[in-house]
Design a protein around this motif. Structure first.
Motif, PDB file in Angstrom:
ATOM      1  N   ARG A   1       0.865  -1.189   0.000  1.00 20.58           N
ATOM      2  CA  ARG A   1       0.000   0.000   0.000  1.00 20.58           C
ATOM      3  C   ARG A   1       0.895   1.231   0.000  1.00 20.58           C
ATOM      4  O   ARG A   1       1.234   1.786   1.047  1.00 20.58           O
ATOM      5  CB  ARG A   1      -0.902  -0.002   1.229  1.00 20.58           C
ATOM      6  CG  ARG A   1      -1.952  -1.085   1.200  1.00 20.58           C
ATOM      7  CD  ARG A   1      -2.917  -0.921   2.327  1.00 20.58           C
ATOM      8  NE  ARG A   1      -2.196  -0.759   3.592  1.00 20.58           N
ATOM      9  CZ  ARG A   1      -2.588  -1.274   4.739  1.00 20.58           C
ATOM     10  NH1 ARG A   1      -3.681  -1.973   4.792  1.00 20.58           N
ATOM     11  NH2 ARG A   1      -1.888  -1.089   5.842  1.00 20.58           N
ATOM     12  N   TRP A   2       1.289   1.659  -1.175  1.00 21.63           N
ATOM     13  CA  TRP A   2       2.215   2.781  -1.304  1.00 21.63           C
ATOM     14  C   TRP A   2       1.565   4.094  -0.903  1.00 21.63           C
ATOM     15  O   TRP A   2       2.264   5.036  -0.523  1.00 21.63           O
ATOM     16  CB  TRP A   2       2.746   2.867  -2.730  1.00 21.63           C
ATOM     17  CG  TRP A   2       3.340   1.579  -3.180  1.00 21.63           C
ATOM     18  CD1 TRP A   2       2.803   0.696  -4.080  1.00 21.63           C
ATOM     19  CD2 TRP A   2       4.550   0.981  -2.722  1.00 21.63           C
ATOM     20  NE1 TRP A   2       3.613  -0.401  -4.222  1.00 21.63           N
ATOM     21  CE2 TRP A   2       4.695  -0.247  -3.400  1.00 21.63           C
ATOM     22  CE3 TRP A   2       5.520   1.364  -1.809  1.00 21.63           C
ATOM     23  CZ2 TRP A   2       5.777  -1.085  -3.196  1.00 21.63           C
ATOM     24  CZ3 TRP A   2       6.596   0.524  -1.619  1.00 21.63           C
ATOM     25  CH2 TRP A   2       6.721  -0.678  -2.305  1.00 21.63           C
ATOM     26  N   THR A   3       0.246   4.153  -0.982  1.00 23.49           N
ATOM     27  CA  THR A   3      -0.434   5.397  -0.620  1.00 23.49           C
ATOM     28  C   THR A   3      -0.361   5.669   0.879  1.00 23.49           C
ATOM     29  O   THR A   3      -0.601   6.791   1.314  1.00 23.49           O
ATOM     30  CB  THR A   3      -1.902   5.373  -1.066  1.00 23.49           C
ATOM     31  OG1 THR A   3      -2.535   4.225  -0.511  1.00 23.49           O
ATOM     32  CG2 THR A   3      -1.995   5.344  -2.583  1.00 23.49           C
ATOM     33  N   ASP A   4      -0.025   4.636   1.668  1.00 21.36           N
ATOM     34  CA  ASP A   4       0.137   4.850   3.109  1.00 21.36           C
ATOM     35  C   ASP A   4       1.343   5.730   3.417  1.00 21.36           C
ATOM     36  O   ASP A   4       1.474   6.246   4.526  1.00 21.36           O
ATOM     37  CB  ASP A   4       0.307   3.515   3.839  1.00 21.36           C
ATOM     38  CG  ASP A   4      -0.995   2.736   3.910  1.00 21.36           C
ATOM     39  OD1 ASP A   4      -2.038   3.289   3.502  1.00 21.36           O
ATOM     40  OD2 ASP A   4      -0.955   1.584   4.369  1.00 21.36           O
ATOM     41  N   LEU A   5       2.221   5.883   2.432  1.00 19.56           N
ATOM     42  CA  LEU A   5       3.401   6.726   2.642  1.00 19.56           C
ATOM     43  C   LEU A   5       3.157   8.177   2.257  1.00 19.56           C
ATOM     44  O   LEU A   5       4.009   9.031   2.503  1.00 19.56           O
ATOM     45  CB  LEU A   5       4.585   6.171   1.836  1.00 19.56           C
ATOM     46  CG  LEU A   5       5.052   4.775   2.241  1.00 19.56           C
ATOM     47  CD1 LEU A   5       6.153   4.310   1.312  1.00 19.56           C
ATOM     48  CD2 LEU A   5       5.508   4.765   3.679  1.00 19.56           C
ATOM     49  N   LEU A   6       2.017   8.459   1.633  1.00 17.31           N
ATOM     50  CA  LEU A   6       1.711   9.823   1.208  1.00 17.31           C
ATOM     51  C   LEU A   6       0.765  10.498   2.189  1.00 17.31           C
ATOM     52  O   LEU A   6      -0.253  11.075   1.801  1.00 17.31           O
ATOM     53  CB  LEU A   6       1.116   9.813  -0.203  1.00 17.31           C
ATOM     54  CG  LEU A   6       2.046   9.281  -1.289  1.00 17.31           C
ATOM     55  CD1 LEU A   6       1.332   9.223  -2.623  1.00 17.31           C
ATOM     56  CD2 LEU A   6       3.290  10.144  -1.377  1.00 17.31           C
ATOM     57  N   VAL A   7       1.092  10.419   3.447  1.00 23.65           N
ATOM     58  CA  VAL A   7       0.297  11.064   4.487  1.00 23.65           C
ATOM     59  C   VAL A   7       1.158  12.128   5.166  1.00 23.65           C
ATOM     60  O   VAL A   7       2.385  12.053   5.148  1.00 23.65           O
ATOM     61  CB  VAL A   7      -0.223  10.026   5.513  1.00 23.65           C
ATOM     62  CG1 VAL A   7      -1.206   9.074   4.855  1.00 23.65           C
ATOM     63  CG2 VAL A   7       0.910   9.268   6.156  1.00 23.65           C
ATOM     64  N   PRO A   8       0.523  13.118   5.772  1.00 26.40           N
ATOM     65  CA  PRO A   8       1.291  14.203   6.392  1.00 26.40           C
ATOM     66  C   PRO A   8       2.267  13.736   7.467  1.00 26.40           C
ATOM     67  O   PRO A   8       3.355  14.299   7.608  1.00 26.40           O
ATOM     68  CB  PRO A   8       0.209  15.102   6.994  1.00 26.40           C
ATOM     69  CG  PRO A   8      -1.020  14.818   6.220  1.00 26.40           C
ATOM     70  CD  PRO A   8      -0.923  13.392   5.805  1.00 26.40           C
ATOM     71  N   ARG A   9       1.898  12.691   8.204  1.00 24.65           N
ATOM     72  CA  ARG A   9       2.774  12.228   9.289  1.00 24.65           C
ATOM     73  C   ARG A   9       4.125  11.752   8.760  1.00 24.65           C
ATOM     74  O   ARG A   9       5.162  11.999   9.373  1.00 24.65           O
ATOM     75  CB  ARG A   9       2.091  11.109  10.062  1.00 24.65           C
ATOM     76  CG  ARG A   9       2.952  10.599  11.209  1.00 24.65           C
ATOM     77  CD  ARG A   9       2.255   9.547  11.990  1.00 24.65           C
ATOM     78  NE  ARG A   9       1.114  10.160  12.670  1.00 24.65           N
ATOM     79  CZ  ARG A   9       0.123   9.480  13.216  1.00 24.65           C
ATOM     80  NH1 ARG A   9       0.134   8.172  13.172  1.00 24.65           N
ATOM     81  NH2 ARG A   9      -0.865  10.095  13.819  1.00 24.65           N
ATOM     82  N   VAL A  10       4.131  11.072   7.614  1.00 18.69           N
ATOM     83  CA  VAL A  10       5.393  10.588   7.043  1.00 18.69           C
ATOM     84  C   VAL A  10       6.274  11.770   6.644  1.00 18.69           C
ATOM     85  O   VAL A  10       7.476  11.784   6.917  1.00 18.69           O
ATOM     86  CB  VAL A  10       5.124   9.661   5.838  1.00 18.69           C
ATOM     87  CG1 VAL A  10       6.412   9.336   5.097  1.00 18.69           C
ATOM     88  CG2 VAL A  10       4.440   8.389   6.300  1.00 18.69           C
ATOM     89  N   PHE A  11       5.675  12.765   6.018  1.00 19.29           N
ATOM     90  CA  PHE A  11       6.464  13.928   5.617  1.00 19.29           C
ATOM     91  C   PHE A  11       6.948  14.718   6.832  1.00 19.29           C
ATOM     92  O   PHE A  11       8.057  15.257   6.824  1.00 19.29           O
ATOM     93  CB  PHE A  11       5.658  14.822   4.670  1.00 19.29           C
ATOM     94  CG  PHE A  11       5.538  14.244   3.293  1.00 19.29           C
ATOM     95  CD1 PHE A  11       6.578  14.357   2.389  1.00 19.29           C
ATOM     96  CD2 PHE A  11       4.399  13.578   2.900  1.00 19.29           C
ATOM     97  CE1 PHE A  11       6.489  13.817   1.128  1.00 19.29           C
ATOM     98  CE2 PHE A  11       4.289  13.037   1.638  1.00 19.29           C
ATOM     99  CZ  PHE A  11       5.339  13.155   0.739  1.00 19.29           C
TER     100      PHE A  11
END
Length: 148
Positions: A42-52
């Motif tokens: 699930r690559w979209t799990d990495l496009l969340v504000p917390r990761v950035f």
């Protein structure tokens, strides 16, 4: 305790240790999130504000540690041991430019490693970019409140 000694203790030991622990904790949290996202595909799990935000904190902490490495490479106490008498010794300790040189008229010796200043700038730019991305993603995902 003398206030200058307390300030030196804070700058030399407590602040770098705090930054190092923070970087380690954020690195473990970010690595766990990346491993879970890759394992689940699930690559979209990495496009969340917390990761950035975690990437921003990690880059900023690493930038501070790199700056401290460069700062500790500068000879501060016994200049005569590093630069022979009669030679010109100059230091620059600006936020993005650390430099300590000894010049005898023929050659120049630079005491701060050449990778410190570019790494500090690159990590600061990465931290700022990731923080902006986290803010933009947070604003984009925030529910709109419409008052009527």
């Amino acid at each position: 305790m003398d206030p200058y000694r307390l300030a030196a203790l804070l700058i030399l030991f407590v602040l770098p240790l705090t930054v190092l622990v923070t970087v380690a904790v954020v690195l473990v949290a970010l690595t766990g999130r990346i491993i879970r996202a890759v394992a689940a595909r699930r690559w979209t799990d990495l496009l969340v504000p917390r990761v950035f935000a975690q990437v921003s904190a990690l880059a900023l902490g690493a930038g501070v540690l790199v700056y401290y490495i460069g700062w500790f490479q500068m000879p501060w106490f016994d200049i005569d041991d590093f630069c022979a008498a009669g030679n010109a010794y100059t230091t620059t300790a600006q936020p993005f430019r650390l430099s300590a040189t000894c010049t005898d008229g023929i050659s120049t010796v630079q005491y701060v490693s050449g990778w410190v200043n570019p790494a500090t700038i690159a990590l600061t730019v990465l931290a700022a970019g990731a923080a902006v991305a986290a803010f933009v993603l947070r604003r984009r995902r925030a529910p709109m409140i419409i008052k009527s």
